[in-house]
Design a protein around this motif. Structure first.
Motif, PDB file in Angstrom:
ATOM      1  N   ALA A  52       8.425  57.382  98.144  1.00 23.82           N
ATOM      2  CA  ALA A  52       9.079  58.333  97.258  1.00 23.82           C
ATOM      3  C   ALA A  52       9.692  56.928  96.721  1.00 23.82           C
ATOM      4  N   LEU A  53       9.803  56.688  95.123  1.00 20.62           N
ATOM      5  CA  LEU A  53      10.859  55.764  94.318  1.00 20.62           C
ATOM      6  C   LEU A  53      11.703  56.595  93.918  1.00 20.62           C
ATOM      7  N   GLN A  54      12.899  55.979  93.695  1.00 19.69           N
ATOM      8  CA  GLN A  54      13.567  56.126  92.978  1.00 19.69           C
ATOM      9  C   GLN A  54      13.565  56.628  91.045  1.00 19.69           C
ATOM     10  N   ALA A  55      13.776  57.430  91.083  1.00 26.41           N
ATOM     11  CA  ALA A  55      13.113  58.226  88.943  1.00 26.41           C
ATOM     12  C   ALA A  55      14.104  59.267  88.827  1.00 26.41           C
ATOM     13  N   PHE A  56      15.734  58.985  89.045  1.00 26.77           N
ATOM     14  CA  PHE A  56      16.480  59.608  88.923  1.00 26.77           C
ATOM     15  C   PHE A  56      17.807  59.200  88.982  1.00 26.77           C
ATOM     16  N   CYS A  64       0.168  55.184  98.580  1.00 20.22           N
ATOM     17  CA  CYS A  64       0.735  56.416  97.641  1.00 20.22           C
ATOM     18  C   CYS A  64       2.203  56.150  96.940  1.00 20.22           C
ATOM     19  N   LEU A  65       2.372  56.103  95.640  1.00 19.06           N
ATOM     20  CA  LEU A  65       3.863  55.639  95.191  1.00 19.06           C
ATOM     21  C   LEU A  65       3.919  57.097  94.064  1.00 19.06           C
ATOM     22  N   MET A  66       5.018  57.967  94.946  1.00 18.04           N
ATOM     23  CA  MET A  66       5.677  59.365  94.209  1.00 18.04           C
ATOM     24  C   MET A  66       6.885  59.058  93.772  1.00 18.04           C
ATOM     25  N   PHE A  67       7.015  59.594  92.951  1.00 14.83           N
ATOM     26  CA  PHE A  67       8.825  60.049  92.025  1.00 14.83           C
ATOM     27  C   PHE A  67       9.602  60.890  91.883  1.00 14.83           C
ATOM     28  N   TRP A  68      10.497  61.263  92.881  1.00 15.78           N
ATOM     29  CA  TRP A  68      11.626  61.522  92.795  1.00 15.78           C
ATOM     30  C   TRP A  68      12.224  62.398  91.248  1.00 15.78           C
ATOM     31  N   ARG A  69      12.465  62.478  89.750  1.00 18.54           N
ATOM     32  CA  ARG A  69      11.519  63.785  89.978  1.00 18.54           C
ATOM     33  C   ARG A  69      11.231  63.869  88.476  1.00 18.54           C
ATOM     34  N   PHE A  70       9.506  65.104  88.260  1.00 13.96           N
ATOM     35  CA  PHE A  70       9.722  65.037  86.756  1.00 13.96           C
ATOM     36  C   PHE A  70       9.684  67.052  86.454  1.00 13.96           C
ATOM     37  N   PRO A  71      10.107  66.819  85.246  1.00 20.35           N
ATOM     38  CA  PRO A  71      10.091  65.962  84.187  1.00 20.35           C
ATOM     39  C   PRO A  71      11.743  65.405  84.343  1.00 20.35           C
ATOM     40  N   PHE A  72      11.175  64.500  83.890  1.00 19.64           N
ATOM     41  CA  PHE A  72      12.033  62.626  83.889  1.00 19.64           C
ATOM     42  C   PHE A  72      13.577  62.969  83.628  1.00 19.64           C
ATOM     43  N   PHE A  73      14.400  62.642  83.974  1.00 17.84           N
ATOM     44  CA  PHE A  73      16.368  62.607  82.418  1.00 17.84           C
ATOM     45  C   PHE A  73      16.203  61.120  83.255  1.00 17.84           C
ATOM     46  N   LEU A  74      15.269  60.232  82.105  1.00 18.60           N
ATOM     47  CA  LEU A  74      15.549  58.993  81.941  1.00 18.60           C
ATOM     48  C   LEU A  74      15.571  58.640  80.487  1.00 18.60           C
ATOM     49  N   ASP A  75      16.011  56.642  80.789  1.00 16.05           N
ATOM     50  CA  ASP A  75      15.772  56.564  79.218  1.00 16.05           C
ATOM     51  C   ASP A  75      14.089  56.240  79.253  1.00 16.05           C
ATOM     52  N   HIS A  76      13.984  56.563  77.188  1.00 10.58           N
ATOM     53  CA  HIS A  76      12.393  56.438  77.175  1.00 10.58           C
ATOM     54  C   HIS A  76      11.791  55.201  77.893  1.00 10.58           C
ATOM     55  N   SER A  77      11.867  54.041  78.083  1.00 13.53           N
ATOM     56  CA  SER A  77      11.947  52.877  78.234  1.00 13.53           C
ATOM     57  C   SER A  77      11.614  52.640  79.817  1.00 13.53           C
ATOM     58  N   VAL A  78      12.307  53.575  80.131  1.00 14.49           N
ATOM     59  CA  VAL A  78      11.391  53.871  82.476  1.00 14.49           C
ATOM     60  C   VAL A  78       9.987  55.245  82.416  1.00 14.49           C
ATOM     61  N   ILE A  79      10.400  55.726  81.136  1.00 11.97           N
ATOM     62  CA  ILE A  79       9.301  56.873  81.249  1.00 11.97           C
ATOM     63  C   ILE A  79       8.361  56.301  81.100  1.00 11.97           C
ATOM     64  N   ASP A  80       8.005  55.235  79.898  1.00 12.52           N
ATOM     65  CA  ASP A  80       7.067  54.759  79.515  1.00 12.52           C
ATOM     66  C   ASP A  80       6.794  54.061  80.127  1.00 12.52           C
ATOM     67  N   GLN A  81       7.328  53.033  81.335  1.00 12.88           N
ATOM     68  CA  GLN A  81       6.786  52.348  82.484  1.00 12.88           C
ATOM     69  C   GLN A  81       6.388  52.631  83.991  1.00 12.88           C
ATOM     70  N   ILE A  82       7.152  53.970  83.843  1.00 10.43           N
ATOM     71  CA  ILE A  82       6.221  54.560  85.022  1.00 10.43           C
ATOM     72  C   ILE A  82       4.819  55.276  84.333  1.00 10.43           C
ATOM     73  N   ILE A  83       4.149  55.424  82.724  1.00 11.61           N
ATOM     74  CA  ILE A  83       3.359  55.613  83.030  1.00 11.61           C
ATOM     75  C   ILE A  83       2.096  55.137  83.075  1.00 11.61           C
ATOM     76  N   ASP A  84       2.619  53.930  82.726  1.00  9.93           N
ATOM     77  CA  ASP A  84       1.985  52.476  81.780  1.00  9.93           C
ATOM     78  C   ASP A  84       1.287  51.986  83.362  1.00  9.93           C
ATOM     79  N   LEU A  85       2.262  51.925  84.579  1.00  8.06           N
ATOM     80  CA  LEU A  85       2.092  51.597  85.778  1.00  8.06           C
ATOM     81  C   LEU A  85       1.515  52.555  86.107  1.00  8.06           C
TER      82      LEU A  85
END
Length: 607
Positions: A426-430, A460-481
């Motif tokens: 579980a990766l840090q996305a917050f 498996c790669l999961m991340f905490w947590r959705f909906p994201f409170f992140l910069d758009h560049s990070v959100i786009d990166q998560i979706i691309d990855l």
């Protein structure tokens, strides 16, 4: 440790427990002193009447622990009292390692692709040997003494060995068969291991685990590398149309979600599963996060939801090792046993937060998750034995903390013969400035953590947590990855990953490398990460298995650039990556001179 929004994390998750160093069992501090991973700490941003004295006591705790491992240290006059957590061993290295019995003894065994069904004809036993004996014989017996694998000679070559056997003579039942595996050196019995073998009647939807390559075979016979977020139910998922919301997540390339309780009601849960079944391709890890201590509630929910196609795993607990440390009486063990009896057709998972707890909870799960949140933390006030800073025994590095946690887990799991347990990350996305994390990862940092997790064997790669409170560049990166994982799954889930001993890396302090190669050496995947956050790096990677194959063409991707033409000659790949740069390269053998293939065969036979 998981938190969200503006909720105070320390108030939600931490409670005072009785494990302690000597000077903390006083009424004066009992209301404010907390424990996590067996260590006392001061909750961030919590008002404490006598803060300086409390800090002094925690420092004293650390000094006494240090004294125990270094008797010659100046001013060492005391020792830890009998109230010291009994599960902490203090070896000369000063590492606070829980006591772990050495049960594996260099022999690790597990059955691949469990659970088997009565319609399956062939099973396979996986064996890992961590000793220097080159040739060993193996035999497997059921509890009644009947033989399921006749004595078979195997050669230790540093890789996992797969031994097929017939399932036909084994009677299907809901309980596991206890299997004894005997190892012989020449004709002498050298070791006995035990493993659970599930051969089930055809029944509810079945999810299997590939313990060789780490993939999950879903109830719809799809092998997946799970990627997706923990999802806020009340703040997002239950608002609006559930099916539309789940479709949104699938459109963002996610194939798994962990809806984070509390659930609003039973009806909502059924609607959620029904919507996921209707969409297809998005699976649910059902969480008992707040309810696993209520065994009757666990039983009721398993019986209600076990027949949905979109159910992937049962998630017993989130960070049970935090508050309970390595308490063997923890309710997770009871919950695991109960779920397994009711529904042996689905795997069970949990996520740990502490660096030294993996071996204690390995018997309470089929899939072992961990979370490493190293971004925006201040590790200066923390030590190995006292205080908590949001990432257990970390240094606050996106490149070093994940390998550090992983190496400890593998070391401890190997000691107890559980090396084959599948590991999820579980990766840090917050971020949460009210707790430990002052900022969120940048897009580059997230990409580095993502790929280093893959290189370290997480499936498996999961991340905490959705909906994201992140910069758009990070959100786009998560979706691309997440989209990239779909492209790489045919390599990550169906080809063995080469051990580090097969790869020579230069420079060896900043570059992280993973290589997956098909058994016939026709194709391979190379992932390279530059862990230097300030400088670009020229790297040179030698892959010993390819030295004889000459020129091997391929295409690859570096960061956001696509279709980079690269080649590898005489087993050596050279390139350049920008700071925190990532490269993924796919190579396929086309017309290779037969002499090169002969060369590889000769080299392999000599090894």
């Amino acid at each position: 440790m998981k938190l969200f929004g503006f909720i105070n994390f320390s108030l939600l998750l931490f409670v005072t427990i009785s494990l302690s160093c000597t000077d903390f069992q006083t009424a004066k501090y009992s209301a404010v002193l907390k424990y996590w991973c067996g260590k006392p700490y001061i909750p961030k941003n919590q008002l404490i009447k006598n803060l300086n004295q409390l800090k002094l006591n925690i420092n004293q705790c650390n000094k006494k622990t240090s004294c125990l491992t270094n008797k010659n240290e100046p001013n060492c006059t005391g020792t830890l009292s009998s109230e010291t957590p009994p599960t902490i061993r203090l070896p000369p290295t000063s590492d606070p390692v829980p006591l772990i019995p050495n049960l594996g003894n260099g022999y690790t065994v597990m059955f691949r692709n469990q659970p088997y069904l009565s319609t399956d004809l062939v099973g396979s036993l996986l064996v890992n040997l961590n000793n220097t004996i080159s040739t060993i014989s193996v035999k497997a017996l059921l509890h009644d003494g009947s033989e399921i694998l006749a004595i078979t000679k195997i050669k230790h070559d540093g890789n996992s060995i797969e031994l097929p056997f017939s399932l036909t003579p084994i009677k299907p039942k809901l309980e596991a068969h206890e299997v004894k595996i005997l190892f012989y050196i020449e004709d002498m019995l050298a070791h006995i291991s035990y493993a659970k073998l599930y051969v089930l009647p055809v029944g509810p939807k079945t999810v299997k685990i590939d313990r060789l390559y780490g993939g999950i075979l879903t109830s719809t016979n799809e092998t997946i590398f799970p990627v997706g977020p923990y999802v806020d139910i009340g703040g997002w998922l239950e608002k609006g149309n559930i099916q539309t919301n789940l479709q949104t997540l699938k459109d963002q390339n996610f194939n798994i979600i962990n809806p984070d309780p509390p659930y609003p009601n039973i009806s909502f849960i059924h609607q959620m599963f029904q919507a996921a079944d209707a969409i297809g391709g998005i699976y649910i890890q059902f969480s008992f996060r707040h309810d696993y201590t209520d065994i009757q509630k666990v039983i009721n929910q398993v019986n209600q939801f076990k027949n949905y196609s979109s159910l992937l795993t049962w998630y017993i607990a989130d960070e049970p090792d935090g508050e309970n440390w390595t308490n063997r009486s923890s309710a997770v063990f009871e919950a695991y046993d109960v779920i397994k009896k009711i529904d042996p057709y689905h795997p069970i998972s949990l996520t740990l937060n502490c660096k030294y707890s993996s071996a204690f909870y390995a018997d309470a799960t089929d899939i072992l998750g961990t979370d490493v949140y190293p971004v925006g933390v201040n590790m200066l006030p923390c030590t190995e034995y006292c205080d908590v800073c949001g990432c257990d025994d970390c240094i606050g590095s996106v490149t070093l903390d994940i390998p550090k946690r992983t190496q400890q887990y593998i070391k401890d799991l190997t000691l107890i013969g559980r090396e084959f347990i599948i590991k999820w990350m579980a990766l840090q996305a917050f971020y949460d400035q009210n707790a430990w994390w002052e900022r969120a990862p940048t897009s580059q940092e997230f990409s580095v953590m993502w790929h280093i997790s893959i290189i370290n064997g997480y499936k498996c790669l999961m991340f905490w947590r959705f909906p994201f409170f992140l910069d758009h560049s990070v959100i786009d990166q998560i979706i691309d990855l997440s989209k990239e994982i779909k492209e790489l799954s045919n390599y990550l889930l169906f080809m063995p990953q080469l051990s580090p001993s097969h790869i020579v890396i230069s420079p060896d302090n900043d570059i992280y490398v993973g290589v997956w190669m098909s058994k016939n050496q026709n194709k391979f995947l190379l992932i390279v990460v530059n862990g230097n956050k300030k400088l670009s790096v020229n790297f040179r990677i030698t892959i010993k298995d390819l030295i004889c194959l000459g020129l091997l063409p391929g295409i690859g991707r570096i960061d956001n650039e696509t279709n980079i033409k690269v080649s590898i000659e005489n087993g050596v790949f050279e390139g350049n990556l920008k700071k925190y740069g990532v490269g993924t390269f796919i190579f396929e053998k086309t017309l290779i001179n037969r002499a090169y293939t002969d060369c590889y065969d000769i080299q392999a036979s000599r090894e």
